[in-house]
Design a protein around this motif. Structure first.
Motif, PDB file in Angstrom:
ATOM      1  N   GLN A  50     -41.353  67.543  29.776  1.00 42.82           N
ATOM      2  CA  GLN A  50     -41.507  67.889  31.075  1.00 42.82           C
ATOM      3  C   GLN A  50     -40.713  70.416  30.736  1.00 42.82           C
ATOM      4  O   GLN A  50     -39.736  69.856  30.175  1.00 42.82           O
ATOM      5  CB  GLN A  50     -40.259  67.471  32.461  1.00 42.82           C
ATOM      6  CG  GLN A  50     -40.997  68.710  33.327  1.00 42.82           C
ATOM      7  CD  GLN A  50     -39.527  67.970  34.723  1.00 42.82           C
ATOM      8  OE1 GLN A  50     -40.300  66.818  35.028  1.00 42.82           O
ATOM      9  NE2 GLN A  50     -39.775  68.562  36.078  1.00 42.82           N
ATOM     10  N   LEU A  57     -42.742  69.776  40.061  1.00 44.67           N
ATOM     11  CA  LEU A  57     -42.678  69.081  38.684  1.00 44.67           C
ATOM     12  C   LEU A  57     -42.139  67.891  38.915  1.00 44.67           C
ATOM     13  O   LEU A  57     -42.056  66.620  37.977  1.00 44.67           O
ATOM     14  CB  LEU A  57     -42.402  69.796  37.077  1.00 44.67           C
ATOM     15  CG  LEU A  57     -43.505  71.170  36.984  1.00 44.67           C
ATOM     16  CD1 LEU A  57     -43.021  71.165  35.721  1.00 44.67           C
ATOM     17  CD2 LEU A  57     -44.687  70.594  36.725  1.00 44.67           C
ATOM     18  N   THR A  60     -44.024  65.522  40.949  1.00 45.10           N
ATOM     19  CA  THR A  60     -44.686  64.814  39.914  1.00 45.10           C
ATOM     20  C   THR A  60     -43.238  63.369  38.899  1.00 45.10           C
ATOM     21  O   THR A  60     -44.194  62.256  39.602  1.00 45.10           O
ATOM     22  CB  THR A  60     -45.459  65.479  39.010  1.00 45.10           C
ATOM     23  OG1 THR A  60     -45.709  66.369  39.969  1.00 45.10           O
ATOM     24  CG2 THR A  60     -46.543  64.552  38.175  1.00 45.10           C
ATOM     25  N   ARG A  61     -42.598  63.693  38.438  1.00 44.10           N
ATOM     26  CA  ARG A  61     -41.970  62.676  37.678  1.00 44.10           C
ATOM     27  C   ARG A  61     -41.702  61.571  38.833  1.00 44.10           C
ATOM     28  O   ARG A  61     -41.950  60.505  37.988  1.00 44.10           O
ATOM     29  CB  ARG A  61     -40.804  63.050  36.753  1.00 44.10           C
ATOM     30  CG  ARG A  61     -40.058  61.967  36.010  1.00 44.10           C
ATOM     31  CD  ARG A  61     -39.387  63.108  35.433  1.00 44.10           C
ATOM     32  NE  ARG A  61     -37.787  62.984  35.782  1.00 44.10           N
ATOM     33  CZ  ARG A  61     -37.997  64.756  36.749  1.00 44.10           C
ATOM     34  NH1 ARG A  61     -37.813  65.286  35.936  1.00 44.10           N
ATOM     35  NH2 ARG A  61     -36.323  64.477  37.286  1.00 44.10           N
ATOM     36  N   ILE A 111     -45.549  66.329  31.731  1.00 38.33           N
ATOM     37  CA  ILE A 111     -46.011  66.871  32.562  1.00 38.33           C
ATOM     38  C   ILE A 111     -46.045  68.397  32.425  1.00 38.33           C
ATOM     39  O   ILE A 111     -44.801  69.003  31.654  1.00 38.33           O
ATOM     40  CB  ILE A 111     -44.404  66.924  33.577  1.00 38.33           C
ATOM     41  CG1 ILE A 111     -44.644  65.664  33.946  1.00 38.33           C
ATOM     42  CG2 ILE A 111     -44.343  67.015  34.894  1.00 38.33           C
ATOM     43  CD1 ILE A 111     -43.559  64.713  34.229  1.00 38.33           C
ATOM     44  N   ALA A 131     -50.419  65.107  33.433  1.00 35.68           N
ATOM     45  CA  ALA A 131     -49.784  65.410  34.375  1.00 35.68           C
ATOM     46  C   ALA A 131     -49.944  66.876  34.383  1.00 35.68           C
ATOM     47  O   ALA A 131     -49.031  67.813  34.359  1.00 35.68           O
ATOM     48  CB  ALA A 131     -48.467  64.923  35.286  1.00 35.68           C
ATOM     49  N   ASP A 157     -54.111  68.812  38.466  1.00 35.03           N
ATOM     50  CA  ASP A 157     -53.439  69.109  39.506  1.00 35.03           C
ATOM     51  C   ASP A 157     -53.673  69.796  40.696  1.00 35.03           C
ATOM     52  O   ASP A 157     -53.204  70.340  41.076  1.00 35.03           O
ATOM     53  CB  ASP A 157     -51.600  69.427  39.585  1.00 35.03           C
ATOM     54  CG  ASP A 157     -51.504  70.255  38.844  1.00 35.03           C
ATOM     55  OD1 ASP A 157     -52.684  70.689  38.100  1.00 35.03           O
ATOM     56  OD2 ASP A 157     -50.157  70.904  38.658  1.00 35.03           O
ATOM     57  N   GLY A 284     -48.016  62.616  41.179  1.00 33.27           N
ATOM     58  CA  GLY A 284     -47.226  61.225  40.277  1.00 33.27           C
ATOM     59  C   GLY A 284     -47.553  59.797  39.784  1.00 33.27           C
ATOM     60  O   GLY A 284     -48.036  59.549  39.235  1.00 33.27           O
TER      61      GLY A 284
END
Length: 345
Positions: A50, A57, A60-61, A111, A131, A157, A284
């Motif tokens: 990342q 973010l 997302t994870r 990411i 992502a 995204d 995510g």
């Protein structure tokens, strides 16, 4: 008479023995079947790269790991996660990619665009998913969205319609906005693409764009301040450098009563007025479902279509509106489809 009685006893004994044998056989069969139905205890190792820490973010994870957990793959049980954060440093980013390339992992998640570009460059022998990517084609992560090929796929995204809808919302509801200022790190290709889309969309309404450039997060506040008197509203893209400093833009917007628009929900929750978007946790989670398909079903990422966010909605922060001097009309609220979730009180 004696013989008949003796024969009956022998036959009875044989029947008892046979029944006992059947019982033992059935018992062993049941034990065998029970052992075969035990859950799969295979363990997995996933590396996550990342580029920087910020709410979108991070969410997302979290969504990615939640999808794995819902499929029976969870940390502390049968999953080891090697999470590495570059803290916005390009040198760290490349070093992380090389380290992951040298490690043994079942799958790699990258990411944000910078992380994905480094991972795709270095990792060739294991599945890679990305992502929080604005434009996978422009970033040269894949050459075809429908059939990526190789070992790479993922989820974008953004949906170009999101920027268009947000710019149309500004033009329709803010007649006094003649110029929109964009705080922008032109070193992030995804940010450049989105800024260009915004400029084209605003141009259709005869609204001009003025840019305030930054190279790192520490410059974001000063860039936002430079727009006061030059722009009637502020907009930021999915620019990791800028989003990491979004708190300072909120401060500038509030102090100067200037509408602040973002490209992600998390920044709206922190104090921007509006966006057209979605929850990054859901983003995510969508990527996590792809990972499950790869890990459990043996899918090849190169055969998996790169998808984007289809469900978009206007998201409004009413508290931010009050501080930034915005009168929220019924017309604005009526543009929100899911009012319970997307009108933040």
């Amino acid at each position: 008479m004696f013989m008949k009685k003796w024969l009956a006893i022998v036959i009875s004994a044989l029947m008892v023995t046979a029944l006992a044998g059947c019982g033992n056989s059935d018992s062993k069969k049941a034990e065998s079947e029970g052992a075969g139905s035990q859950p799969d205890k295979k363990t997995y190792k996933i590396a996550i790269s990342q580029i920087v820490e910020h709410p979108s973010l991070d969410a997302t994870r979290e969504g990615f790991l939640a999808a794995l957990k819902d499929a029976g793959i969870s940390e502390g049980d049968n999953l080891k996660v090697d999470y590495k954060n570059a803290q916005g440093d390009s040198t760290n980013n490349l070093s992380i990619a090389q380290t992951i390339a040298d490690d043994k992992d079942d799958l790699v998640l990258a990411i944000a665009t910078s992380s994905a570009q480094a991972i795709v460059q270095k990792v060739k022998d294991k599945p890679v998913l990305f992502a929080a990517i604005t434009d996978p084609l422009d970033a040269m992560l894949v050459s075809n969205l429908d059939k990526p090929g190789g070992n790479v796929s993922g989820v974008s995204d953004t949906n170009p319609a999101a920027v268009q809808k947000l710019m149309d919302f500004i033009a329709s509801n803010f007649p006094n906005v003649k110029t929109v200022g964009i705080v922008l790190n032109e070193g992030e290709q995804n940010a450049v693409v989105m800024a260009k889309n915004a400029e084209e969309a605003l141009g259709k309404h005869n609204i001009k764009v003025v840019k305030a450039a930054v190279t790192n997060t520490s410059e974001v506040k000063q860039a936002a301040q430079s727009l006061i008197g030059r722009a009637d509203a502020i907009f930021i893209t999915l620019d990791n450098t800028v989003v990491s400093g979004a708190d300072t833009i909120v401060q500038v917007a509030n102090e100067n009563h200037i509408p602040f628009f973002s490209s992600d929900r998390d920044t709206v929750e922190k104090g921007a007025f509006a966006t057209v978007g979605f929850k990054y946790f859901d983003h995510g989670y969508q990527v996590g479902q792809m990972a499950v398909d790869i890990l459990k079903n043996g899918k090849n990422p190169g055969d998996m279509k790169v998808t984007m966010q289809e469900k978009l909605d206007l998201i409004l922060n009413l508290k931010a509106a009050a501080v930034q001097g915005i009168t929220v009309t019924d017309e604005m609220k009526n543009e929100v489809q899911d009012k319970e979730q997307n009108i933040i009180q």
